[in-house]
Write a protein that holds these residues in place. Structure first.
Motif, PDB file in Angstrom:
ATOM      1  N   ARG A 172       0.836  -1.210   0.000  1.00 32.63           N
ATOM      2  CA  ARG A 172       0.000   0.000   0.000  1.00 32.63           C
ATOM      3  C   ARG A 172       0.867   1.255   0.000  1.00 32.63           C
ATOM      4  O   ARG A 172       0.550   2.246  -0.676  1.00 32.63           O
ATOM      5  CB  ARG A 172      -0.928  -0.009   1.228  1.00 32.63           C
ATOM      6  CG  ARG A 172      -2.103  -0.949   1.107  1.00 32.63           C
ATOM      7  CD  ARG A 172      -3.134  -0.697   2.194  1.00 32.63           C
ATOM      8  NE  ARG A 172      -2.639  -1.082   3.506  1.00 32.63           N
ATOM      9  CZ  ARG A 172      -2.839  -2.271   4.054  1.00 32.63           C
ATOM     10  NH1 ARG A 172      -3.517  -3.190   3.395  1.00 32.63           N
ATOM     11  NH2 ARG A 172      -2.367  -2.555   5.260  1.00 32.63           N
ATOM     12  N   ARG A 173       1.961   1.205   0.731  1.00 34.69           N
ATOM     13  CA  ARG A 173       2.873   2.353   0.775  1.00 34.69           C
ATOM     14  C   ARG A 173       3.481   2.614  -0.597  1.00 34.69           C
ATOM     15  O   ARG A 173       3.591   3.770  -1.024  1.00 34.69           O
ATOM     16  CB  ARG A 173       3.976   2.077   1.799  1.00 34.69           C
ATOM     17  CG  ARG A 173       4.921   3.248   2.021  1.00 34.69           C
ATOM     18  CD  ARG A 173       5.925   2.948   3.120  1.00 34.69           C
ATOM     19  NE  ARG A 173       6.787   4.077   3.406  1.00 34.69           N
ATOM     20  CZ  ARG A 173       7.743   4.089   4.319  1.00 34.69           C
ATOM     21  NH1 ARG A 173       7.953   2.996   5.056  1.00 34.69           N
ATOM     22  NH2 ARG A 173       8.482   5.174   4.518  1.00 34.69           N
ATOM     23  N   VAL A 174       3.888   1.559  -1.284  1.00 33.12           N
ATOM     24  CA  VAL A 174       4.448   1.703  -2.630  1.00 33.12           C
ATOM     25  C   VAL A 174       3.405   2.279  -3.580  1.00 33.12           C
ATOM     26  O   VAL A 174       3.713   3.166  -4.397  1.00 33.12           O
ATOM     27  CB  VAL A 174       4.942   0.338  -3.151  1.00 33.12           C
ATOM     28  CG1 VAL A 174       5.286   0.422  -4.647  1.00 33.12           C
ATOM     29  CG2 VAL A 174       6.160  -0.125  -2.367  1.00 33.12           C
ATOM     30  N   GLU A 175       2.174   1.824  -3.447  1.00 34.55           N
ATOM     31  CA  GLU A 175       1.114   2.321  -4.321  1.00 34.55           C
ATOM     32  C   GLU A 175       0.876   3.821  -4.099  1.00 34.55           C
ATOM     33  O   GLU A 175       0.744   4.584  -5.068  1.00 34.55           O
ATOM     34  CB  GLU A 175      -0.167   1.529  -4.053  1.00 34.55           C
ATOM     35  CG  GLU A 175      -1.304   1.883  -5.000  1.00 34.55           C
ATOM     36  CD  GLU A 175      -2.541   1.044  -4.752  1.00 34.55           C
ATOM     37  OE1 GLU A 175      -3.583   1.335  -5.380  1.00 34.55           O
ATOM     38  OE2 GLU A 175      -2.477   0.097  -3.944  1.00 34.55           O
ATOM     39  N   LYS A 176       0.855   4.248  -2.830  1.00 36.88           N
ATOM     40  CA  LYS A 176       0.664   5.673  -2.543  1.00 36.88           C
ATOM     41  C   LYS A 176       1.842   6.495  -3.065  1.00 36.88           C
ATOM     42  O   LYS A 176       1.663   7.591  -3.605  1.00 36.88           O
ATOM     43  CB  LYS A 176       0.511   5.885  -1.040  1.00 36.88           C
ATOM     44  CG  LYS A 176      -0.802   5.365  -0.477  1.00 36.88           C
ATOM     45  CD  LYS A 176      -0.876   5.605   1.019  1.00 36.88           C
ATOM     46  CE  LYS A 176      -2.192   5.084   1.594  1.00 36.88           C
ATOM     47  NZ  LYS A 176      -2.250   5.279   3.062  1.00 36.88           N
ATOM     48  N   TYR A 177       3.046   5.957  -2.886  1.00 40.10           N
ATOM     49  CA  TYR A 177       4.239   6.650  -3.388  1.00 40.10           C
ATOM     50  C   TYR A 177       4.164   6.830  -4.896  1.00 40.10           C
ATOM     51  O   TYR A 177       4.462   7.914  -5.422  1.00 40.10           O
ATOM     52  CB  TYR A 177       5.490   5.866  -3.013  1.00 40.10           C
ATOM     53  CG  TYR A 177       6.733   6.313  -3.759  1.00 40.10           C
ATOM     54  CD1 TYR A 177       7.420   7.462  -3.390  1.00 40.10           C
ATOM     55  CD2 TYR A 177       7.190   5.589  -4.858  1.00 40.10           C
ATOM     56  CE1 TYR A 177       8.549   7.891  -4.083  1.00 40.10           C
ATOM     57  CE2 TYR A 177       8.314   6.004  -5.568  1.00 40.10           C
ATOM     58  CZ  TYR A 177       8.989   7.150  -5.171  1.00 40.10           C
ATOM     59  OH  TYR A 177      10.095   7.561  -5.869  1.00 40.10           O
ATOM     60  N   GLU A 215      11.044   9.214   0.733  1.00 38.03           N
ATOM     61  CA  GLU A 215      10.091   8.099   0.772  1.00 38.03           C
ATOM     62  C   GLU A 215      10.603   6.919  -0.057  1.00 38.03           C
ATOM     63  O   GLU A 215      10.480   5.764   0.340  1.00 38.03           O
ATOM     64  CB  GLU A 215       8.724   8.555   0.253  1.00 38.03           C
ATOM     65  CG  GLU A 215       7.647   7.471   0.213  1.00 38.03           C
ATOM     66  CD  GLU A 215       7.215   7.020   1.599  1.00 38.03           C
ATOM     67  OE1 GLU A 215       6.358   6.117   1.666  1.00 38.03           O
ATOM     68  OE2 GLU A 215       7.726   7.542   2.613  1.00 38.03           O
ATOM     69  N   ALA A 216      11.201   7.209  -1.219  1.00 37.41           N
ATOM     70  CA  ALA A 216      11.760   6.147  -2.060  1.00 37.41           C
ATOM     71  C   ALA A 216      12.868   5.408  -1.324  1.00 37.41           C
ATOM     72  O   ALA A 216      12.969   4.182  -1.388  1.00 37.41           O
ATOM     73  CB  ALA A 216      12.288   6.732  -3.364  1.00 37.41           C
TER      74      ALA A 216
END
Length: 352
Positions: A172-177, A215-216
């Motif tokens: 989910r975090r990757v998707e938001k990023y 974030e990355a």
């Protein structure tokens, strides 16, 4: 009528061209001659009518027999035929066929510490007069192993559950990023097209760029932590699987000792029902093909039941819920006959 025959001939020629083309391409890509079963498996993806699902009999062959089992090919084949008969007598039709073709499913005997321990325990318990003492000693060993296994299994299950939650959060975090990155890049492109952003907008874009960069980096660190945790879980599973093999070995010996000592049915069933399926045999189907591996058995009857279970999986049948069923996931109360549940599972798989 002439038009019909011309059409029929055109269809036949098209099929010949299709089959010939397939044979040439298959041979070039794999270096192997396209057998009937290989051809059907590939063509079935294009022509559903050629699908092999529920097409019987299913061909098998004797594969590799580790000499440490001290079992001849004839003895092994006899056990396979008895396992085959359990299914065919229960269903009332030919489901398997002994074959020498390379495409037939190989059935292998794979020797490792599990069978080695079984053989050792069989030797030490050969004297009936000393079995009572041996039983008590082995029972204590079994109880300790079982307690250790249960503890490690609970810890493993908790670890897997925790890992899966972290993995979902990570995804989910990757998707938001990625959504933020797309929005940022779109806004930058928009301002670039207009000749540049005003100072206040530029400052906000620069802050967003820095946040995205951090974030990355954080996401990459989290990915590495998850990979490390996945490796740790795999190691835990290997330890758990090895320990389960020891539990299974002790349980198999206790079963026979309990029977010889005429212990209560409750005690016998308690020990027999504790054997774990994945330590005795395994049906596998992957890119390299299908196979059945048997890792451990106590005697001929034990081998027949394990083979019948894995051959059921080869048919495409899943696990049963009744402990007396051949397809029940643990080796215990089964007899060499199908139960009504086994037959229902087969009928649900192959409705005609």
């Amino acid at each position: 009528m002439h038009v019909f025959f011309r059409l029929l001939r055109a269809v036949a020629l098209s099929l010949v061209v299709l089959v010939s083309s397939f044979a040439i391409v298959y041979a070039i890509k794999t270096g192997k001659a396209p057998t009937v079963s290989r051809s059907r498996a590939v063509l079935a993806k294009v022509i559903p009518a050629l699908d092999d699902s529920c097409r019987f009999p299913l061909s098998y062959r004797v594969g590799v027999i580790d000499p440490n089992f001290h079992l001849s090919e004839a003895e092994f084949l006899k056990a396979i035929h008895e396992a085959e008969a359990i299914w065919e007598a229960g269903i009332g039709r030919d489901l398997f066929a002994d074959s020498s073709e390379a495409d037939a499913i190989p059935i292998n005997l794979v020797f490792d510490d599990r069978q080695a321990e079984t053989d050792s325990l069989k030797e030490t318990s050969s004297d009936i007069e000393s079995r009572k003492s041996a039983y008590e000693s082995l029972r204590a060993e079994y109880d300790a192993l079982r307690k250790e296994f249960d503890g490690k299994k609970s810890a493993y299950d908790r670890h897997v559950s925790s890992y899966e939650k972290k993995l979902r959060d990570y995804e989910r975090r990757v998707e938001k990023y990625q959504d933020r990155l797309v929005s940022y890049e779109r806004l930058v492109a928009q301002w670039n097209a207009e000749g540049g952003a005003p100072p206040d907008e530029y400052e906000e874009l620069e802050d967003e760029r820095k946040d995205l960069k951090k974030e990355a980096s954080d996401i990459d660190d989290e990915r590495k932590r998850l990979n490390d945790e996945k490796s740790a879980i795999s190691k835990e599973y290997r330890v758990l699987n090895a320990l389960s093999g020891q539990v299974n070995t002790a349980a198999g010996s206790l079963n026979r000792m309990a029977s010889a000592l005429n212990l209560t049915v409750d005690t016998y069933n308690q020990v027999f029902g504790s054997r774990e399926e994945f330590t005795t045999g395994l049906y596998t189907k992957d890119a390299s093909g299908a196979r059945i591996d048997v890792f451990q058995f106590y005697d001929h009857n034990d081998l027949v039941l394990i083979l019948a279970h894995e051959m059921g999986h080869a048919l495409g049948i899943g696990h049963a819920t009744e402990s007396a069923s051949i397809m029940y996931p643990s080796v215990g109360e089964q007899k060499p006959v199908l139960t009504d549940e086994d037959r229902r599972l087969f009928e649900g798989l192959c409705k005609e």
